[in-house]
Design an enzyme around this catalytic site. Structure first.
Site, PDB file in Angstrom:
ATOM      1  N   LYS A   1      -3.768   4.920   6.121  1.00  0.00           N
ATOM      2  CA  LYS A   1      -4.110   5.501   7.418  1.00  0.00           C
ATOM      3  C   LYS A   1      -4.043   7.025   7.360  1.00  0.00           C
ATOM      4  O   LYS A   1      -3.178   7.589   6.682  1.00  0.00           O
ATOM      5  CB  LYS A   1      -3.157   4.999   8.495  1.00  0.00           C
ATOM      6  CG  LYS A   1      -3.264   3.520   8.802  1.00  0.00           C
ATOM      7  CD  LYS A   1      -2.287   3.131   9.901  1.00  0.00           C
ATOM      8  CE  LYS A   1      -2.367   1.638  10.187  1.00  0.00           C
ATOM      9  NZ  LYS A   1      -1.919   0.835   9.026  1.00  0.00           N
TER      10      LYS A   1
ATOM     11  N   ARG B   1       0.828  -1.213   0.000  1.00  0.00           N
ATOM     12  CA  ARG B   1       0.000   0.000   0.000  1.00  0.00           C
ATOM     13  C   ARG B   1       0.860   1.261   0.000  1.00  0.00           C
ATOM     14  O   ARG B   1       0.510   2.259  -0.600  1.00  0.00           O
ATOM     15  CB  ARG B   1      -0.925  -0.021   1.213  1.00  0.00           C
ATOM     16  CG  ARG B   1      -1.876   1.149   1.312  1.00  0.00           C
ATOM     17  CD  ARG B   1      -2.813   1.011   2.502  1.00  0.00           C
ATOM     18  NE  ARG B   1      -3.839   0.017   2.278  1.00  0.00           N
ATOM     19  CZ  ARG B   1      -3.904  -1.171   2.907  1.00  0.00           C
ATOM     20  NH1 ARG B   1      -2.987  -1.506   3.790  1.00  0.00           N
ATOM     21  NH2 ARG B   1      -4.873  -2.010   2.647  1.00  0.00           N
ATOM     22  N   TYR B   2       1.964   1.232   0.724  1.00  0.00           N
ATOM     23  CA  TYR B   2       2.860   2.378   0.829  1.00  0.00           C
ATOM     24  C   TYR B   2       4.165   2.057   0.111  1.00  0.00           C
ATOM     25  O   TYR B   2       4.595   0.901   0.092  1.00  0.00           O
ATOM     26  CB  TYR B   2       3.151   2.695   2.296  1.00  0.00           C
ATOM     27  CG  TYR B   2       1.926   2.988   3.126  1.00  0.00           C
ATOM     28  CD1 TYR B   2       1.305   4.222   3.068  1.00  0.00           C
ATOM     29  CD2 TYR B   2       1.393   2.013   3.964  1.00  0.00           C
ATOM     30  CE1 TYR B   2       0.179   4.502   3.837  1.00  0.00           C
ATOM     31  CE2 TYR B   2       0.272   2.281   4.742  1.00  0.00           C
ATOM     32  CZ  TYR B   2      -0.331   3.529   4.673  1.00  0.00           C
ATOM     33  OH  TYR B   2      -1.437   3.788   5.433  1.00  0.00           O
TER      34      TYR B   2
ATOM     35  N   ASP C   1     -12.474  -0.500  12.521  1.00  0.00           N
ATOM     36  CA  ASP C   1     -12.723  -0.645  11.085  1.00  0.00           C
ATOM     37  C   ASP C   1     -14.150  -1.128  10.829  1.00  0.00           C
ATOM     38  O   ASP C   1     -14.803  -1.709  11.697  1.00  0.00           O
ATOM     39  CB  ASP C   1     -11.720  -1.636  10.479  1.00  0.00           C
ATOM     40  CG  ASP C   1     -10.297  -1.104  10.534  1.00  0.00           C
ATOM     41  OD1 ASP C   1     -10.072   0.028  10.086  1.00  0.00           O
ATOM     42  OD2 ASP C   1      -9.412  -1.831  11.024  1.00  0.00           O
TER      43      ASP C   1
ATOM     44  N   CYS D   1     -12.065  -7.943  14.646  1.00  0.00           N
ATOM     45  CA  CYS D   1     -10.954  -8.084  13.701  1.00  0.00           C
ATOM     46  C   CYS D   1     -11.348  -7.638  12.293  1.00  0.00           C
ATOM     47  O   CYS D   1     -12.365  -8.062  11.750  1.00  0.00           O
ATOM     48  CB  CYS D   1     -10.487  -9.538  13.665  1.00  0.00           C
ATOM     49  SG  CYS D   1      -9.138  -9.836  12.498  1.00  0.00           S
TER      50      CYS D   1
ATOM     51  N   CYS E   1      -4.592 -17.280  14.723  1.00  0.00           N
ATOM     52  CA  CYS E   1      -4.216 -16.438  15.861  1.00  0.00           C
ATOM     53  C   CYS E   1      -4.380 -17.237  17.142  1.00  0.00           C
ATOM     54  O   CYS E   1      -5.114 -18.227  17.188  1.00  0.00           O
ATOM     55  CB  CYS E   1      -5.109 -15.196  15.944  1.00  0.00           C
ATOM     56  SG  CYS E   1      -4.943 -14.056  14.551  1.00  0.00           S
TER      57      CYS E   1
ATOM     58  N   CYS F   1     -10.143 -11.838  17.942  1.00  0.00           N
ATOM     59  CA  CYS F   1     -10.825 -10.635  18.416  1.00  0.00           C
ATOM     60  C   CYS F   1     -12.139 -10.481  17.667  1.00  0.00           C
ATOM     61  O   CYS F   1     -12.201 -10.675  16.451  1.00  0.00           O
ATOM     62  CB  CYS F   1      -9.940  -9.416  18.181  1.00  0.00           C
ATOM     63  SG  CYS F   1      -8.301  -9.532  18.938  1.00  0.00           S
TER      64      CYS F   1
ATOM     65  N   ARG G   1       7.221   0.056   2.206  1.00  0.00           N
ATOM     66  CA  ARG G   1       6.957  -1.073   3.099  1.00  0.00           C
ATOM     67  C   ARG G   1       5.826  -1.937   2.563  1.00  0.00           C
ATOM     68  O   ARG G   1       4.964  -1.473   1.831  1.00  0.00           O
ATOM     69  CB  ARG G   1       6.632  -0.589   4.517  1.00  0.00           C
ATOM     70  CG  ARG G   1       5.477   0.382   4.611  1.00  0.00           C
ATOM     71  CD  ARG G   1       5.600   1.191   5.906  1.00  0.00           C
ATOM     72  NE  ARG G   1       4.511   2.132   6.123  1.00  0.00           N
ATOM     73  CZ  ARG G   1       4.481   3.364   5.621  1.00  0.00           C
ATOM     74  NH1 ARG G   1       5.447   3.773   4.811  1.00  0.00           N
ATOM     75  NH2 ARG G   1       3.484   4.181   5.899  1.00  0.00           N
TER      76      ARG G   1
ATOM     77  N   ARG H   1      -9.786  -8.482   9.654  1.00  0.00           N
ATOM     78  CA  ARG H   1      -9.545  -9.586   8.718  1.00  0.00           C
ATOM     79  C   ARG H   1     -10.354 -10.817   9.102  1.00  0.00           C
ATOM     80  O   ARG H   1     -10.003 -11.942   8.743  1.00  0.00           O
ATOM     81  CB  ARG H   1      -8.044  -9.931   8.667  1.00  0.00           C
ATOM     82  CG  ARG H   1      -7.190  -8.844   8.045  1.00  0.00           C
ATOM     83  CD  ARG H   1      -5.818  -9.348   7.635  1.00  0.00           C
ATOM     84  NE  ARG H   1      -5.048  -8.270   7.026  1.00  0.00           N
ATOM     85  CZ  ARG H   1      -3.963  -7.715   7.538  1.00  0.00           C
ATOM     86  NH1 ARG H   1      -3.500  -8.167   8.700  1.00  0.00           N
ATOM     87  NH2 ARG H   1      -3.339  -6.743   6.930  1.00  0.00           N
TER      88      ARG H   1
ATOM     89  N   ASP I   1      -8.052   3.919   9.298  1.00  0.00           N
ATOM     90  CA  ASP I   1      -7.746   3.291   8.012  1.00  0.00           C
ATOM     91  C   ASP I   1      -8.882   3.635   7.064  1.00  0.00           C
ATOM     92  O   ASP I   1     -10.022   3.188   7.254  1.00  0.00           O
ATOM     93  CB  ASP I   1      -7.611   1.771   8.164  1.00  0.00           C
ATOM     94  CG  ASP I   1      -6.181   1.308   8.003  1.00  0.00           C
ATOM     95  OD1 ASP I   1      -5.570   1.689   6.989  1.00  0.00           O
ATOM     96  OD2 ASP I   1      -5.692   0.576   8.871  1.00  0.00           O
TER      97      ASP I   1
END
Length: 371
Positions: free
Chosen positions: A323, A96-97, A279, A116, A109, A113, A100, A118, A316
């Site tokens: 972000k 995206r950037y 999100d 989440c 995981c 959560c 990085r 994702r 985001d």
């Protein structure tokens, strides 16, 4: 506060197990089984032991115990709320950037959560990790793009990998000349601190690149003695830690809790980094706050705690646009005419920019001050 006086022997993964442990009422079971059929459930013994079953609004339970609210999708919610797919040139990579990339190694995981972003990419029926071919293609992509300075290992949680496998991955990345930083996003040190063994810490250290760890925790109770020891082991080994938290309704959406959380991070030698606005993931509306409330909390933090304790409040932007800082503003602009300097010919009075600055008490000041 009453707490359960036992720790489950294993991670709780089924609604029936949550009922058996007294963490949810039996009457909720039909709805929770529908939730579990769609979204992964996992509550480690460490997190289960922190839940007060007598508190219907327990902040740890709200993060990990499924609820019927997850069955309701609100307008605007999206299975890919931050646009990972739009910036994925090869499987496992999000670019995206410019400097990085995200490297999504695994899709499992220690805990899942309920907020989440994702959540549609992990859990029932989903792949657990990249295939060897996809991994090789991802490494080749990173190697071919010399602008990539930082690789962020994410998922899922990369610390669910074995130390042996993680060491191999770290070595592969460090062997790429232009990769100088390897950042690991993880919840493991708080959710399953026993995984942060000497072997795991050794796997994180690699010649040729600097390792950073971003720890995800949302409530000060998550930073137990064992979690603090796990973090200290990494820091003492020379691995710097920063924090990531999500602003969550009923978990940390009050100034006192955020203050305690950020101070706890700093006491653990973890620099507060990001406070994420929730999100637009499906079924998470009951856990989101408003941006206005988040800004007010950040304004309150500014006056309550040290500068070391200040995270950046970020959103985001849906659709993959990255972000944006969305904290409160403290400046507004005023223009005032200043008398012309008689020694310099001018056609009109010089305009000096003056600002209204709001301090942490809410008082307004002019900068520069009026003469």
């Amino acid at each position: 506060m009453s707490r359960i006086n036992f720790k489950p022997a294993a991670t709780l993964r089924e609604p029936t197990e949550l009922v058996a442990q007294g963490l949810v009422p039996v009457g909720d079971l039909p709805d929770l089984e529908k939730v579990a059929a769609r979204y992964a459930v996992a509550v480690t013994p460490e997190m289960a032991a922190l839940i007060d079953p007598d508190d219907p609004d327990d902040p740890i339970a709200r993060q990990f115990i499924p609820s019927a609210g997850e069955l309701l999708t609100q307008p605007g919610e999206n299975a890919d709320p931050i646009g990972d797919h739009a910036h994925s040139p090869v499987a496992g990579i999000v670019h995206r950037y410019p400097d990085r990339v995200l490297f999504k190694l695994v899709h499992v995981c220690a805990v899942y959560c309920r907020f989440c972003f994702r959540r549609e990419m992990v859990g029932p029926g989903k792949a657990t990790a990249l295939s060897q071919g996809a991994y090789d293609n991802a490494i080749a992509y990173i190697r071919a793009h010399s602008e990539i300075w930082e690789v962020i290992l994410t998922g899922g949680d990369p610390l669910m990998l074995s130390p042996r496998r993680l060491a191999e991955i770290m070595a592969d990345l460090a062997a790429i000349d232009h990769v100088k930083i390897i950042r690991i996003h993880t919840r493991v040190p708080v959710a399953e601190p026993s995984r942060i063994s000497e072997a795991m810490i050794a796997a994180l250290k690699v010649e040729g690149a600097t390792t950073w760890v971003a720890l995800h925790a949302n409530h000060p109770r998550e930073l137990t003695a064992k979690a603090r020891a796990a973090c200290a082991g990494m820091i003492d080994a020379g691995i710097p830690l920063v924090s990531q938290s999500v602003l969550l309704r009923g978990v940390n959406d009050n100034a006192a809790t955020l203050e305690a959380l950020m101070r706890a991070f700093v006491e653990c030698r973890i620099k507060p980094y990001y406070l994420h606005h929730g999100d637009l993931a499906p079924g998470t509306a009951h856990l989101r706050t408003t941006l206005e409330h988040g800004q007010e909390l950040m304004r309150s933090l500014r006056g309550r705690v040290s500068g070391l304790c200040q995270p950046e409040y970020v959103l985001d932007i849906p659709g993959g646009h990255g972000k944006a800082p969305v904290g409160p503003g403290y400046l507004s602009q005023e223009n005032s005419a200043s008398p012309a300097d008689s020694s310099v010919p001018q056609r009109e009075p010089r305009q000096e920019t003056r600002y209204r600055v709001v301090d942490y008490c809410g008082d307004v000041h002019l900068y520069p001050p009026e003469p």
